[in-house]
Design an enzyme around this catalytic site. Structure first.
Site, PDB file in Angstrom:
ATOM      1  CG  ASN A  41      38.122  59.938 -20.756  1.00 25.95           C
ATOM      2  OD1 ASN A  41      36.946  59.867 -21.121  1.00 25.95           O
ATOM      3  ND2 ASN A  41      38.751  60.758 -20.867  1.00 25.95           N
ATOM      4  N   GLY A  42      37.131  55.427 -20.726  1.00 23.94           N
ATOM      5  CA  GLY A  42      37.442  53.909 -20.964  1.00 23.94           C
ATOM      6  C   GLY A  42      36.732  53.253 -20.062  1.00 23.94           C
ATOM      7  CE  LYS A  97      31.573  58.680 -20.525  1.00 24.71           C
ATOM      8  NZ  LYS A  97      32.974  58.439 -20.792  1.00 24.71           N
ATOM      9  CB  SER A  98      32.005  55.505 -26.499  1.00 22.99           C
ATOM     10  OG  SER A  98      31.946  57.078 -25.945  1.00 22.99           O
ATOM     11  CD  GLU A 121      32.646  61.221 -24.182  1.00 21.70           C
ATOM     12  OE1 GLU A 121      33.309  62.240 -24.064  1.00 21.70           O
ATOM     13  OE2 GLU A 121      33.093  59.884 -23.872  1.00 21.70           O
TER      14      GLU A 121
END
Lengths: 276, 265, 290
Positions: free
Chosen positions: A41-42, A45-46, A166
């Site tokens: 997370n962080g 990637k998003s 995701e």
């Protein structure tokens, strides 16, 4: 292989005085492949996903999608027609009051004429097996069904790339399976390129190529076979290892002379069988 | 399970009224609200009553749904009726009890005003009972379309309405969930002194607001990703079809209007 | 506290066209100190069942006895509040229930509602924050400035602060990354042992059920479909697959191995380590270096 997206030296920060979320990322997406992007997370990637269809514009470097530059406002709409994103929360991307209306939303935006819209909607919902639910309202659908509607909405636009950001992380195992199988079929039968941003390593194993992100950088790219050999690198990137890889490593530690870490249970069983 | 509540008052059905174009229904209701005030004698009120009764029969909506719409205003109807009965003087004296006098004109005026209110509520209820909220939104967007030229954000308004309609069940479900979570932490929403009960809603409202903002943000992003860029150049899947029935409805309304003008005293 | 559920039936929306049976004739005994896992598909009645355990839902018929307190149909049940103090629920995505200005106040909310003094509640907030593995420095910060994972931990601390004797967990790790998932489950397991809690875990993860539970209940269409120890439940793969469930990965692997070798192997190794050891022993013919 044909290059669909090329990302050249891309960096991104939300504000100038903030640390960069992405740093000098270079990568190429090829036509027809299934590309998994994994990371903690962080890891950025998003953010990367949002750069791919111009929802965000790089602070440095360029993102080129089938020859169109995301930084050029006049080319943005061509890009969004070609690149669809399925987001994480099934509820917060369902715009229409019914399945039919929701699938139509993108087509309406691009000014597709009504007759054409109707045929495209029918075709798209059939591909995700939601044709029986055309008039259903979103609150009567499961999470997996809503995500399939989101996929239909993208398909109707005749895209070349689907990004799963995701998209299965809020679903139960059944919903997850529905969505992955739907996208898998589209990838294999229609040749649609898939970029899957995921925590699910069992899914990443089946990708054609894996990119590992850590603190804004793409620290490794390669086939799953190659990437998942490097257990320490993956754990260092805040990731878990797939079951069979973990078991292989654990057996190696116990002195079983396995030549490598295996990705699937079947392979590991075979390898152990040859040893015994 | 709050998620199963019916939004608005729509009662599904296949009657002629259900199948009419929402635009003709909207225009008719709008017109009706004005012509109700034209009536001023038994004949004209009778005409309005006839129109309302026919509309109810044609709609096939069970009467209890109409009664549900009427109930909240019954008290107002009774109040205005009483007011007129006791205050209006004129005509023959019908009844006397001490200082209390009821005149013929009082009864007549009271009845007229009451009928006016009842007709208004019944006819507007029929619109919402036979038209889905999304159809009403579409109808309004089309009817108000010309106002786009004077820069009124008609499309945006309609989109806002339809998104609001889409998210009502989602938010109800969320409300239920947060309520339960806070009840599990010792909040009592339904008992205790009023002041405490009002305070109890803060732990419900804050999370609801926060999640709604987050939803709005994500939804906006998803809409942009799907190529949304305002109403310009947009096509529409949902279309409205103006049929013979719609023209007839408007004609009936016009005849009614003319008759009222001719027959009123 | 022992929990005894007798002939529990629950119907939603009685008297409307949407009426449906959510639970039918549930009979269950959960002995004090048990770690129970409830598995089954979405809509199988799992969530409905656990909401009966602290009176958030009331039975349409049947009874639930929690310690000395009995919840039953029809009766207006007073003392729900004392029950809710003793039975804590961590809902799915518990971070959605955060609302107060600071992390400290939010954790104090539950204890204060249940009659703790300001000082006691403050003390609890500190203790719980440490327990869930967050630095005390964030006590004075707004919960909404934290990362998703941190918010989840604060919300969990808020439930634990009530010192429940029964802890109900409704998919507490949904949406977390693999690392966060393991950390949170380990946290609950340690707490379960240390405080001798009765824990009810609703989960989709067969792995978690196998690793942590003493007892498993499989729900299907509002009924108890299977009930037993992990060993019993996961020895019936066919029965699980009949309702679209499966055994944990470890067991899947052992089954594949057994098929290949034709030699029977103990199938009740539920952790990766146990599987590795069992395989190692078999390969080294009972070697001691495993």
């Amino acid at each position: 292989m044909k290059e669909l997206i090329s990302i050249n030296d891309v960096s991104f920060a939300y504000r100038e005085d903030e640390p960069a979320i992405l740093k000098d990322v270079n990568l190429t997406v090829y036509a027809g492949e299934w590309l998994a992007i994994v990371g903690h997370n962080g890891s950025g990637k998003s953010t990367l996903a949002k750069l791919l269809n111009g929802l965000l514009i790089p602070t440095a470097g360029r993102v080129i999608v089938e020859g169109y530059d995301t930084a050029r406002a006049d080319e943005l709409w061509e890009i969004r027609k070609r690149v669809g994103i399925v987001f994480q929360n099934p509820d917060n991307q369902f715009v229409g009051t019914s399945v039919r209306d929701d699938v139509a939303f993108g087509l309406e935006n691009f000014g597709v004429v009504r007759e054409e819209m109707i045929t495209r909607i029918d075709e798209a919902v059939r591909k995700v097996k939601m044709e029986k639910f055309l008039d259903a309202e979103p609150h009567h659908l499961s999470g997996g069904q809503k995500q399939r509607v989101a996929i239909a909405g993208i398909l109707a636009q005749k895209p070349s790339i689907i990004i799963l950001d995701e998209a299965t992380s809020m679903l139960d195992p059944m919903g997850r399976k529905e969505v992955i199988e739907t996208v898998k079929a589209l990838n294999e039968q229609q040749g649609i390129t898939v970029i899957s941003i995921t925590h699910d390593l069992e899914e990443a194993i089946r990708a054609d190529r894996v990119i590992v992100m850590k603190q804004g950088k793409a620290i490794m790219q390669g086939g799953p076979e190659e990437v998942f050999q490097d257990g320490e690198m993956l754990i260092g990137a805040g990731l878990d290892l797939p079951f069979s890889v973990k078991l292989s490593l654990s057996l190696q530690k116990k002195g079983i002379p396995l030549p490598k870490a295996y990705l699937t249970q079947e392979e590991l069983v075979e390898a152990l069988w040859t040893l015994s | 399970m709050l998620e199963n509540v019916i939004i608005g008052q729509y009662v599904p059905g296949r009657s002629i009224l259900h199948r009419l174009d929402p635009r003709s229904k909207l225009i008719s209701v709008f017109l009706f609200v004005f012509i109700v005030f034209l009536a001023n004698n038994w004949v004209t009120y009778g005409l309005l009553g006839l129109f309302t009764a026919v509309a109810i029969v044609v709609s096939q909506v069970p009467l209890r749904f109409l009664y549900k719409g009427l109930r909240p205003i019954l008290i107002i109807v009774l109040f205005t009726f009483a007011l007129h009965i006791f205050m209006t003087k004129g005509g023959a004296l019908l009844f006397q009890f001490g200082w209390l006098k009821i005149y013929e004109q009082g009864v007549v005026q009271g009845s007229f005003i009451s009928f006016r209110l009842i007709f208004l509520v019944l006819v507007t209820s029929l619109l919402t009972l036979t038209t889905t909220p999304i159809d009403i939104t579409d109808g309004l967007e089309q009817l108000l379309g010309p106002l786009k030229r004077i820069k009124l954000p008609v499309h945006e308004f309609a989109l806002m309405m339809s998104i609001a309609l889409r998210f009502i069940p989602t938010l109800l479900k969320e409300t239920e969930k947060i309520m339960k979570a806070q009840m599990a932490r010792g909040v009592e929403f339904t008992s205790g002194p009023i002041k405490e009960r009002i305070k109890a809603f803060i732990p419900l409202l804050v999370p609801l607001f926060i999640s709604s903002f987050k939803r709005a943000e994500e939804l906006a992003l998803a809409m942009e990703a799907r190529g949304y860029r305002g109403g310009e150049g947009r096509t529409k899947l949902r279309i409205l079809k103006w049929g013979m029935g719609d023209s007839i409805l408007i004609a009936v309304l016009l005849i009614l209007t003319i008759s009222l003008f001719l027959l009123r005293s | 506290m022992d929990i005894v559920i007798k002939q529990l039936t629950h119907r939603y929306m009685i008297g409307t066209p949407f009426e449906r049976v959510a639970l039918e004739d549930i009979n269950l005994q959960i002995a004090s100190g048990t770690f129970l896992a409830v598995i089954g598909h979405t809509g199988s009645g799992k969530s409905t069942l656990i909401q009966h355990l602290n009176g958030l839902l009331k039975p349409t018929s049947g009874t639930i006895a929690i310690g000395d307190q009995i919840i039953s149909a029809g009766k207006n049940n007073k003392q729900l509040k004392s029950l809710r103090k003793r039975v804590g629920i961590v809902f799915q995505y518990p971070e959605h229930q955060l609302f107060d200005e600071t992390v400290e106040k939010d954790i104090m909310f539950g204890p204060l509602n249940f009659g703790a003094s300001e000082a006691e509640a403050k003390e609890k907030a500190k203790e719980m924050l440490e327990l869930v593995g967050l630095p005390l420095g964030i006590l004075s910060r707004s919960p909404f400035e934290l990362s998703g994972g941190q918010m989840r931990r604060v919300a969990i601390a808020g439930v634990l602060a009530m010192d429940p004797e029964v802890l109900i967990l409704d998919e507490p790790t949904a949406g977390l990354d693999p690392k966060g998932r393991v950390e949170i489950m380990e946290l609950f397991y340690q707490l379960h042992q240390k405080k001798n809690l009765t824990t009810v875990l609703v989960t989709h993860s067969m792995e978690d059920a196998a690793t942590y539970a003493d007892k498993i209940v499989v729900m299907e269409k509002g009924k108890v479909y299977m009930e037993g120890s992990p060993k019993q439940i996961f020895s019936e793969r066919d029965k699980l697959q009949a309702v679209g469930l499966d055994v944990p990965e470890t067991v899947q692997f052992l089954l594949k191995w057994q098929n290949r070798t034709g030699e029977a192997i103990d199938l009740s190794s539920f952790t990766l380590d146990e599987v590795a050891t069992a395989l190692c022993k078999q390969l080294k013919k009972g070697g001691s270096s495993c």
